[in-house]
Enzyme design. Structure first.
Site, short mmCIF file in Angstrom:
data_model
loop_
_atom_site.label_atom_id
_atom_site.label_comp_id
_atom_site.label_asym_id
_atom_site.label_seq_id
_atom_site.Cartn_x
_atom_site.Cartn_y
_atom_site.Cartn_z
N SER A 32 0.83 -1.21 0.00
CA SER A 32 0.00 0.00 0.00
C SER A 32 0.86 1.26 0.00
CB SER A 32 -0.91 0.01 1.23
OG SER A 32 -1.63 1.23 1.29
N LYS A 42 -13.07 -5.21 3.13
CA LYS A 42 -14.07 -4.24 2.73
C LYS A 42 -15.51 -4.71 2.89
CE LYS A 42 -11.20 -1.56 -0.43
NZ LYS A 42 -11.13 -0.93 -1.76
N GLY A 66 -14.67 -6.84 -5.40
CA GLY A 66 -15.04 -5.59 -4.75
C GLY A 66 -14.72 -4.37 -5.58
#
Length: 280
Positions: free
Chosen positions: A20, A71, A137
């Site tokens: 990330s 999520k 997602g």
């Protein structure tokens, strides 16, 4: 509403979170806006998500972002889910309220659209059919965003047809599910193709998609930003298609998070984009 703590905290929860670039992005803004605070990566296993989210308030966090695989699971943990996150079926941002309650939202769809608009200002969702590869997602956020922006036909292709069909059934028109074997047929006459899968990401196999049927004026977009150019985008660029990677989506989805956490309207500048690109 601005956060009143003297030292501001936020973070990203995922498993793992090693790739990330969210900490680099958010800590850039902490410095730019001269706030005392830090954005930290939080490697949280799925079974520990509920406890981790509930610990945000006592630890003094303003909120957090959520990445894979959290999520969807967070929907049943937070105290309130906004309409967009509910419709998409996934939460990307959590706000810790003063009373300790947790509010969940999804900024991925707006991040996707704002990125496309920044990179291709003349882009229109209703310019022609859009082919979306993948039904996870990220795909849910992209399909929701495209439909909301006025796309008239979204051709959804996934290796597992049933998963694509469930997404199409949940969202309704203009989404149509297609078999994986039809993925190249789905490029005929398309104005845009979007890869929402992990194929092409660093360490993953390339996306199995031949682009001969894709019109030259079509836009090719990828949600991946590591590497900056996936084999899919490289192939599209080499044949003359415009391309957009996923870095801007990361940048733009962070703006509403900062507004919610700290009451600050941030900017996605060329300097910021270059700063993140240099880290890849």
């Amino acid at each position: 509403m601005a956060h009143s703590a003297k030292f501001l905290l936020a973070g990203v929860m995922g498993w793992p979170v090693m790739h990330s670039r969210s900490p680099l992005l958010h800590n850039y803004w902490f410095e730019k806006y001269r706030l005392a605070g830090r954005y930290v990566p939080l490697a949280i296993r799925p079974e520990g998500l509920a406890a981790a989210l509930r610990a945000l308030h006592p630890l003094g966090f303003a909120g957090c972002n959520l990445t894979l695989p959290h999520k969807q699971a967070a929907l049943t943990i937070v105290d309130e889910v906004d309409a967009v996150a509910s419709a998409i079926g996934a939460i990307s941002c959590v706000v810790v309220r003063p009373d300790g309650s947790l509010a969940g939202s999804n900024n991925d769809c707006q991040g996707f659209i704002d990125n496309i608009r920044q990179m291709v200002p003349a882009w229109r969702a209703d310019a022609g059919p859009v082919t979306v590869i993948g039904a996870g997602g990220g795909s849910r956020a992209v399909c929701y965003a495209l439909a909301r922006e006025g796309a008239r036909e979204i051709r959804l292709v996934n290796r597992t047809y049933e998963r694509a069909r469930r997404l199409a059934d949940a969202f309704g028109a203009p989404i149509r599910a297609l078999d994986w074997e039809q993925r190249e047929d789905a490029l005929d006459g398309a104005a845009m193709v979007v890869n929402t899968t992990s194929q092409g990401m660093a360490g993953e196999s390339p996306l199995d998609l031949k682009l001969e049927r894709l019109p030259r004026p079509a836009l090719a977009a990828d949600l991946i930003y590591i590497p900056r150019e996936t084999p899919f985008l490289a192939a599209a660029r080499e044949r003359g298609n415009r391309t957009v990677n996923g870095l801007g989506m990361l940048l733009h989805q962070a703006r509403p998070a900062w507004k919610a956490w700290f009451g600050i309207e941030t900017e996605v500048t060329l300097e910021l984009r270059a700063f993140l690109e240099n880290s890849l």
